[in-house]
Design an enzyme around this catalytic site. Sequence first.
Site, PDB file in Angstrom:
ATOM      1  N   GLY A  13       0.821  -1.215   0.000  1.00 52.17           N
ATOM      2  CA  GLY A  13       0.000   0.000   0.000  1.00 52.17           C
ATOM      3  C   GLY A  13       0.847   1.253   0.000  1.00 52.17           C
ATOM      4  O   GLY A  13       0.464   2.283   0.571  1.00 52.17           O
ATOM      5  N   HIS A 237      -9.113   0.774  19.388  1.00 51.86           N
ATOM      6  CA  HIS A 237      -8.513   1.839  20.190  1.00 51.86           C
ATOM      7  C   HIS A 237      -9.091   1.899  21.608  1.00 51.86           C
ATOM      8  O   HIS A 237      -8.355   1.951  22.598  1.00 51.86           O
ATOM      9  CB  HIS A 237      -8.725   3.204  19.520  1.00 51.86           C
ATOM     10  CG  HIS A 237      -8.224   3.273  18.114  1.00 51.86           C
ATOM     11  ND1 HIS A 237      -7.108   2.589  17.676  1.00 51.86           N
ATOM     12  CD2 HIS A 237      -8.663   3.972  17.037  1.00 51.86           C
ATOM     13  CE1 HIS A 237      -6.909   2.856  16.401  1.00 51.86           C
ATOM     14  NE2 HIS A 237      -7.830   3.682  15.995  1.00 51.86           N
TER      15      HIS A 237
END
Length: 482
Positions: A13, A237
Amino acid sequence: MINRATSALLLFGATGDLAKRMLLPSLFALHEDGLLSPGLRIVGTARSELSDEAFREMAREALAEFLPDDRKDDAKLAGFLDRLSYQPLDASKTEGFPALAQKLGDTSGGLAIFLSTAPFLFEPTIAGLKSAGLAHEGVRIGLEKPLGNDLASSCRINDAVASAFSEDRIFRIDHYLGKETVQNLIALRFGNMMFEPLWNAVGIDHVQITISETVGLEGRKGFYEDTGALRDMVQNHMLQLLALIAMEPPADYDAASIRDEKVKLLRALRPVRAAEMVRGQYGAGAVEAAAVGGFVDDLGEPSDTETFVALKAHIENWRWQGVPFYLRTGKRLAERRSEIVIQFKCVPHNIFAERGGKLVANRLVIRLQPEEYVRLQVMAKEPGLDRSGIVLREVPLDLSLTEAFAKARRRIAYERLLLDLIEGEQTLFVRRDEVEAQWRWIDAIRKLWVDENVELKRYPAGGWGPNAAIALTERDGRSWND
């Protein structure tokens, strides 16, 4: 045992937004500070048909845009660009991997791979790496989220990766764990005697975790429509922050000790009940004095995807029995903020009551962004002769991490995580059993949404979410730290 030496870093990527905004600037900062070995080569790969020179020019433009002005050094930039090369690859087909291996050359000196791809490409990418001999014992791999969208798909990805890489060579990335303030949670808890004796149900009334954003979709329409706030923010998270706040003291500051305690904590999470959750979606409103449309307007079609989630979580163990953990995250909210609030209990007896003194319970606020600070609210007496009574007031004891360490080099999360991947240090990465414990808890919430037909509540952009989220705390006699 991992061979810590690494002769090459392979970036999947490499032409994407993450690479331009975060990875390349982070790698340049490490290069500029002499933290990368002189012989380390950085090979980028993606579908785009680029030559080495074209990739270097793309990197030059990205660094010109995203590096702060005081970090731009033309001489060091030239040295960094010399490290870079590029190999086009369609990761969905194994045919291109031999050419990638040829581009990398001899990897017996160690290879670190950073894999940032769509979830459906994980399995063919791993198969391609295996077929080209790029999964040997000297190779370790970093996996950027999303790692699936539920427990079943996560297990499929983890099984595919495990077929080529042992767990000690797998580095699952949650960039929040690379933030300085997040790491300071561990130092705050376990490096200060004043906190740990109170860090339990005896001393703490409740805990709040807020991650709020002012932005909307910002070019992530397809991803966000398929993911939503629960899976985008809470599954990774927020649960990682919760684990660090609430875990038991690890024996040592090392990968095994810390991750062992985190997974115990995640497995102790009680399933959330329907009355303990709120899901919402933003409508039209105003953010920072600018009019904005609703989620459906931004998406361009009807949707029942949540852009806001509030939950009341409970941890079923001795330390936290009866202490609620309130989690809140959403898009198009009043301000950008990531913070943890530890609300302590009141003192058992107010000796100042007959003299008019009113007490407020102590509160510890740990702000992760945009500012970075630790603030303890304590009670103090206002100056005066007190003839008409004692006046007590909350005053903050502030530690601004930005100011306290003003001379220290402030690093973005990916600098630390990339360097740890290159050097083979796993402490700030997530283990498979952690990921699966997180998904089990999240999947149970999503199942309850369907089984109980939990309503999607609308809220205007620019506020703090649906009124039901306020009620989630207010009915317990508590309030969000707004």
